[in-house]
Design an enzyme around this catalytic site. Structure first.
Site, mmCIF file in Angstrom:
data_model
loop_
_atom_site.group_PDB
_atom_site.id
_atom_site.type_symbol
_atom_site.label_atom_id
_atom_site.label_comp_id
_atom_site.label_asym_id
_atom_site.label_seq_id
_atom_site.Cartn_x
_atom_site.Cartn_y
_atom_site.Cartn_z
ATOM 1 N N ARG A 120 0.790 -1.230 0.000
ATOM 2 C CA ARG A 120 0.000 0.000 0.000
ATOM 3 C C ARG A 120 0.827 1.286 0.000
ATOM 4 O O ARG A 120 1.949 1.323 0.452
ATOM 5 C CB ARG A 120 -0.998 -0.009 1.156
ATOM 6 C CG ARG A 120 -0.408 0.227 2.509
ATOM 7 C CD ARG A 120 -1.491 0.093 3.575
ATOM 8 N NE ARG A 120 -0.947 0.381 4.888
ATOM 9 C CZ ARG A 120 -1.651 0.333 6.010
ATOM 10 N NH1 ARG A 120 -2.934 0.005 5.989
ATOM 11 N NH2 ARG A 120 -1.087 0.626 7.157
ATOM 12 N N ARG B 179 4.552 4.191 3.979
ATOM 13 C CA ARG B 179 4.855 4.345 5.400
ATOM 14 C C ARG B 179 6.058 3.509 5.814
ATOM 15 O O ARG B 179 6.196 2.378 5.376
ATOM 16 C CB ARG B 179 3.642 3.933 6.237
ATOM 17 C CG ARG B 179 2.698 5.084 6.507
ATOM 18 C CD ARG B 179 1.384 4.614 7.048
ATOM 19 N NE ARG B 179 1.509 3.674 8.167
ATOM 20 C CZ ARG B 179 0.465 3.158 8.794
ATOM 21 N NH1 ARG B 179 -0.753 3.497 8.435
ATOM 22 N NH2 ARG B 179 0.631 2.318 9.788
#
Ligand code: ADP
Ligand code: ZN
Length: 228
Positions: free
Chosen positions: A137, A171
């Site tokens: 992601r 992230r």
């Protein structure tokens, strides 16, 4: 706790589920569709880390290791955010509460504003697949839209469908090792909240392994009646 701007009628929804379950994606959709405010303690903590505040400095290494940030820090950050006027529209809590201490503090906070939880919605997923979901992601740095290499790629590689931005971010904690620690923290510290909210009579479960839009539809059926 005081200072919250939630009004008596403002909806309060909680999204429960392990990392990768899609809480952020769905919270954003609920925000758009029902005019609610998404309150993500993960986003608030990442902002504190980026801003280099004392809380951010303390949270940084814990987040990188996949553990949970202390209840004290999280509650202080959440309380400040809840006091902002936009929260009077109603909130979707995404990633909070994550411990029983946080859940009890939320109850006290809501009680003070004569407010209650409308629904705690558990996104039911298969754990083994969360590592794949999370490892793929990324997010648009300009507008925050979430993407996935396999499950939700932008129409044109590297360009945000939503705003045209090209600054895609991954992230630091979205790597396989950290994900395993995050799943472990979820099972030991957060999963007991499913029983906690079931006993309060506000728990709803939805299957969150399917298509993003089907999950959004199932959620909307729960959320629509409490936002009228
Ligand atoms: P995810 O749900 O995918 O793990 P989040 O963005 O919600 O991602 O959280 C990222 C990290 O921030 C967590 O692994 C944890 O270290 C910290 N965090 C976020 N919310 C909380 C919370 N309510 N209590 C403690 N730590 C939190
Ligand atoms: Zn964008």
């Amino acid at each position: 706790m005081d200072g919250a701007t939630l009004t008596k009628t403002a909806p309060v929804l909680i999204l429960l589920g392990p990392p990768g379950a899609g809480k952020g994606t769905q919270a954003r959709m609920l925000e758009e569709r029902f005019g609610l405010v998404q309150l993500s303690t993960g986003d608030l903590l990442r902002a504190a880390v980026a801003a280099g505040t004392d809380a951010g400095k303390e949270a940084k290494s814990v987040m990188e290791s996949g553990g949970l940030v202390s209840d004290g820090i999280v509650l202080a950050i959440l309380k400040d955010r809840l006091a902002e006027p936009d929260c009077a529209k109603g909130v979707v809590l995404d990633g909070f509460p994550r411990t029983t201490v946080q859940a009890e503090a939320l109850d006290a906070l809501l009680k003070a504003s004569q407010q209650q939880i409308d629904a705690a919605i558990s996104l039911e997923v298969v754990d083994a697949q969360m590592v794949t979901r999370i490892s793929g992601r990324f997010t648009c740095g300009s507008c925050g839209e979430g993407y996935h290499d396999t499950f939700k790629a932008p129409k044109t590689l590297g360009i945000c469908d939503n705003c045209g931005g090209t600054d895609m971010k991954r992230r630091a904690d979205d790597n396989a090792e950290t994900v395993i620690s995050r799943l472990d923290a979820y099972h030991t510290q957060t999963a007991p909240l499913i029983t906690y909210y079931d006993q309060k009579g506000v728990l709803k479960k939805i299957d969150a392994m399917g298509d993003i839009n089907d999950i959004a539809k199932a959620l909307a059926e729960i959320v629509a009646p409490v936002t009228v």
